[in-house]
Design a protein around this motif. Sequence first.
Motif, PDB file in Angstrom:
ATOM      1  N   GLY A 265       0.771  -1.299  -0.053  1.00 50.19           N
ATOM      2  CA  GLY A 265       0.094  -0.097  -0.086  1.00 50.19           C
ATOM      3  C   GLY A 265       0.710   1.307  -0.086  1.00 50.19           C
ATOM      4  O   GLY A 265       2.165   1.107  -0.192  1.00 50.19           O
ATOM      5  N   ARG A 266       0.137   2.559   0.052  1.00 51.14           N
ATOM      6  CA  ARG A 266       0.918   3.540   0.009  1.00 51.14           C
ATOM      7  C   ARG A 266       1.632   3.824   1.202  1.00 51.14           C
ATOM      8  O   ARG A 266       2.852   4.774   1.132  1.00 51.14           O
ATOM      9  CB  ARG A 266      -0.042   4.892  -0.243  1.00 51.14           C
ATOM     10  N   LEU A 267       1.293   3.602   2.333  1.00 50.47           N
ATOM     11  CA  LEU A 267       1.908   3.589   3.687  1.00 50.47           C
ATOM     12  C   LEU A 267       3.210   3.078   3.663  1.00 50.47           C
ATOM     13  O   LEU A 267       4.491   3.700   4.114  1.00 50.47           O
ATOM     14  CB  LEU A 267       1.113   3.193   4.681  1.00 50.47           C
ATOM     15  N   ARG A 268       3.290   2.046   2.847  1.00 47.12           N
ATOM     16  CA  ARG A 268       4.792   1.376   2.855  1.00 47.12           C
ATOM     17  C   ARG A 268       5.887   2.361   2.242  1.00 47.12           C
ATOM     18  O   ARG A 268       6.844   2.427   2.640  1.00 47.12           O
ATOM     19  CB  ARG A 268       4.693   0.028   2.305  1.00 47.12           C
ATOM     20  N   ARG A 269       5.349   2.779   0.942  1.00 42.93           N
ATOM     21  CA  ARG A 269       6.401   3.863   0.299  1.00 42.93           C
ATOM     22  C   ARG A 269       6.638   4.763   1.109  1.00 42.93           C
ATOM     23  O   ARG A 269       7.583   5.205   1.109  1.00 42.93           O
ATOM     24  CB  ARG A 269       5.549   4.116  -1.113  1.00 42.93           C
ATOM     25  N   SER A 270       5.560   5.759   1.686  1.00 42.75           N
ATOM     26  CA  SER A 270       6.184   6.974   2.082  1.00 42.75           C
ATOM     27  C   SER A 270       6.895   6.698   3.500  1.00 42.75           C
ATOM     28  O   SER A 270       7.762   7.301   3.848  1.00 42.75           O
ATOM     29  CB  SER A 270       4.756   7.828   2.799  1.00 42.75           C
ATOM     30  N   LEU A 271       6.568   5.568   4.300  1.00 42.38           N
ATOM     31  CA  LEU A 271       7.264   5.320   5.413  1.00 42.38           C
ATOM     32  C   LEU A 271       8.936   4.849   5.181  1.00 42.38           C
ATOM     33  O   LEU A 271      10.035   5.177   5.641  1.00 42.38           O
ATOM     34  CB  LEU A 271       6.794   3.888   6.156  1.00 42.38           C
ATOM     35  N   LEU A 272       9.158   4.367   3.951  1.00 44.48           N
ATOM     36  CA  LEU A 272      10.343   3.722   3.388  1.00 44.48           C
ATOM     37  C   LEU A 272      11.203   4.943   3.004  1.00 44.48           C
ATOM     38  O   LEU A 272      12.329   5.183   3.461  1.00 44.48           O
ATOM     39  CB  LEU A 272      10.292   2.845   2.217  1.00 44.48           C
ATOM     40  N   VAL A 273      10.304   6.230   2.529  1.00 40.23           N
ATOM     41  CA  VAL A 273      11.096   7.322   2.181  1.00 40.23           C
ATOM     42  C   VAL A 273      11.664   8.009   3.420  1.00 40.23           C
ATOM     43  O   VAL A 273      12.770   8.446   3.645  1.00 40.23           O
ATOM     44  CB  VAL A 273      10.345   8.166   1.329  1.00 40.23           C
ATOM     45  N   ILE A 274      10.623   8.163   4.323  1.00 41.00           N
ATOM     46  CA  ILE A 274      11.124   8.690   5.624  1.00 41.00           C
ATOM     47  C   ILE A 274      12.387   7.975   6.336  1.00 41.00           C
ATOM     48  O   ILE A 274      13.182   8.468   6.895  1.00 41.00           O
ATOM     49  CB  ILE A 274      10.113   8.946   6.830  1.00 41.00           C
ATOM     50  N   ALA A 275      12.072   6.519   6.238  1.00 42.62           N
ATOM     51  CA  ALA A 275      13.089   5.812   6.784  1.00 42.62           C
ATOM     52  C   ALA A 275      14.572   6.082   6.122  1.00 42.62           C
ATOM     53  O   ALA A 275      15.656   5.966   6.577  1.00 42.62           O
ATOM     54  CB  ALA A 275      12.963   4.441   6.836  1.00 42.62           C
ATOM     55  N   ILE A 276      14.472   6.159   4.859  1.00 47.00           N
ATOM     56  CA  ILE A 276      15.808   6.368   4.129  1.00 47.00           C
ATOM     57  C   ILE A 276      16.523   7.711   4.505  1.00 47.00           C
ATOM     58  O   ILE A 276      17.550   7.817   4.796  1.00 47.00           O
ATOM     59  CB  ILE A 276      15.612   6.182   2.569  1.00 47.00           C
ATOM     60  N   VAL A 277      15.592   8.906   4.664  1.00 46.07           N
ATOM     61  CA  VAL A 277      16.019   9.991   4.990  1.00 46.07           C
ATOM     62  C   VAL A 277      16.689  10.060   6.359  1.00 46.07           C
ATOM     63  O   VAL A 277      17.839  10.401   6.518  1.00 46.07           O
ATOM     64  CB  VAL A 277      15.032  10.975   4.825  1.00 46.07           C
ATOM     65  N   ALA A 278      16.089   9.523   7.583  1.00 47.55           N
ATOM     66  CA  ALA A 278      16.329   9.450   8.852  1.00 47.55           C
ATOM     67  C   ALA A 278      17.603   8.581   8.662  1.00 47.55           C
ATOM     68  O   ALA A 278      18.736   9.043   9.641  1.00 47.55           O
ATOM     69  CB  ALA A 278      15.324   8.833   9.452  1.00 47.55           C
ATOM     70  N   THR A 279      17.669   7.654   7.931  1.00 45.05           N
ATOM     71  CA  THR A 279      18.974   6.585   8.059  1.00 45.05           C
ATOM     72  C   THR A 279      20.256   7.404   7.491  1.00 45.05           C
ATOM     73  O   THR A 279      21.292   7.566   7.979  1.00 45.05           O
ATOM     74  CB  THR A 279      18.958   5.337   7.334  1.00 45.05           C
TER      75      THR A 279
END
Length: 834
Positions: A265-279
Amino acid sequence: MNRTSRLTGLRLPALLALWALLTCGSALAQPDASMNAGSGNPNNSANTATAAVAPPTIAELRAQFARIAPSGKANATVVPGAEDDARKQLAQINEIGVQADKFVAARTGELADLNARLGELGNPPAAGATEDPNITRQRAQLTKERNALDADIRLAKLLAIDVRQRGTDVVSQRRQQFEAELTSRAASPLGSEFWDDLREAWPDDFERLQAIGAALGDGFDQALQPESRTPVIASFIGALLLAWLGVWAAERGLARLATRVLPAGRLRRSLLVIAIVATHVLLVAVAAHGVVEVLKAHAMWDAQARKALQSTAQTLTFMAFIIGLGRGLLATGRPSWRLPAIPDLTAQRLSALPWLVALVAALAWTPAEINALIDASFAAVVTTHVATALLLTALVGTVVYRLKALRADAPDAGLPERPMWVGVLVALIVVLVIAIWVLVAFGYVALASFLASQLTWSGIVAAAFYVLFKFADDLFMAVVSSRSASGQRLQKSFGLAPQTLDQAATVLSGLSRVALFFYMLVALAAPLGTGPGEVFQRGGKLGTGVKVGEFQLVPGAILSAVAVAVIGFIVLRVFKRWLSRSYLPSTQFEPGMQSSITTLLGYVGGILVVAFSLSALGIGIERIAWVASALSVGIGFGLQAIVQNFISGLILLAEQPVKVGDWVVLGTTEGDVRRINVRATEIQLGDRSTLIVPNSEFITKTVRNMTLANAEGRVLIRLPMPLTTDAQRVRELILEACRAHEGVLETPAPSLTLEGIENGLLIFQAIAYVPSPRLAGGVRSDLLFTILDALKQADLPLATPTTLVMAAPAPVLPAEPSPAPATPASPLPGTTST
């Protein structure tokens, strides 16, 4: 000079503070702490140590405030050319205000306890009366403590007011100075004066630059001594591995983890972007600041060298943020996970753009930081502004040209048609870039540098908040929406309709976007002559409320009222379900009464929840009385019918003349009562349609309740038969048919009566009772089929109705000789002539 050099330098602290607040605040808090520890400010460390041991007293806070900013507005003026000191001064003033507020909050409870204890002891005795000396002594001691504590609280409140006023003055003076410097004009780089000033100031600036370079060189030489070379080199290698291989591995590991843990779903995509930036930010920040701490531990660095090292770590962290944000949005390795609607070809060609933006932003920020470190000349500051403006506008122009070239080179790449607002925005950006060049040519270099920095910063903020907007929408749609698994569980647990869940998800998404939009404005305003902490402090002042007329709108109170309303209605719904499904079925109340009790208690609970919500909002009973007074005027003019129906609904629920499940006849309408609302009653008719009747109709008009006193229905059958019929045999057959039907009640038993003789026919009337009037029609039809078959088999015919036929008169013929009289014709068989 320091004031103008911060135009680009404030971008990194604002971005780090914002991202720390929304994503990984705990991770970025440690570098800030290390920076403060290494800044050489003894007051900060002393305050921290004091707060760890015991909170400061009011006298100590007042002394600190007097040392930082002596009384008098003129003394609070920021020293020109000392922006860092002014920033620290404002931070210290705000910290004293926080300590004063904490003191008031902590001591208010103690004051209430002392007042309660004094109340238990009572008032002093009257003149001439005696009292236990222990009580007198205890009252005197408590009174002394209470008065001292009350005085301290009053002083703390006064100190908080002074601190806020002084902070406001400092901010206002800093802003005025900033605006004055923005509009100042320097020598144009197109003229000789600009280059002459730079040539004259260059030797002194170069000497200062050599001094800080020598300080850094000495520090590195000391850090690379044989006894400390190994840990320093190991820290460099570890930082490179962590910042390069660690980010690479973390990005792929996060993608695999999201695929396994999170549903599609869409939540998985937006969470991954935030996780990538935070990482990216976390790992690079840890690596950079780790190296800085190792260098500080193995060498002696002066204040300028420490600031240079810290600025380098911040620059690398800022670059990591931009690169991580760009990689997360473009998602060149995972096209199906890409948030923006960018074709694969465009994303591939833009893959180097985040690195370019990060590099140019760092190059534009570095000269301003160097000027602040070496206290460069005015000519160097002007040159820095020129370089910053030209470099950043070149970056913006390159991005715009690159995007335009991609659309021109790939007409068949499936690019969507560009909206009109995008074209208008690009045109405005081009106009702004040209305006910046014109400002530089005319010598308004500070304003040009500021506009260029603001333009670049706005693009970075827009990209970051695009991700946050998407995440907020995806979060509530994935958690609350009826199409999600959690939403379906909410629907089953609380009996919510799918439309209600979808509406709640949309409303929550909208509210979260409004909050994010506010913080986006805060982030965009960060470079406007103020630091991020100051801007967040200004944004936090909205928590004190906005007064509209006589009402004080406080965001915290609004959130509390919304929380009370949501929790209250959820508890009310759970309570109603428990009543209707668990408790009331175990009582002796009939189903209609159970439904009425549940509805009435639901109305009472709803009123209480609304009252509690208004109380949390700060609207007291006296203000509700104003609303009631206004409603009374409206009732007198046009709301009589609504109030009448409301009161009638309460009467129906209380007196129960009509309840849910009754079969009622109202005029020419009859049907089942399905629901009694506060304004109208729903009646289901025989054709399965629903008739909505105002409640006042049941109070002011005649209503026939078929099931009020007796819920049984009656079946009546009248049969005409010839006079020669065996009446006793007919009686036996009809009663036998009634007893044999499973829908006919045994008590009262079915009966058959011979009503009499009408027009030469015997009239038989059969009466049978069924459990409900709703079954009477079907049972009557079944009995008629059975009785007719039984009468036919017993050769007992029903009477045939007599048909009267009126014969037409004969036509009149012309007169002729009279023949012999004719014999009258006999009537037709089965007819009667008149």
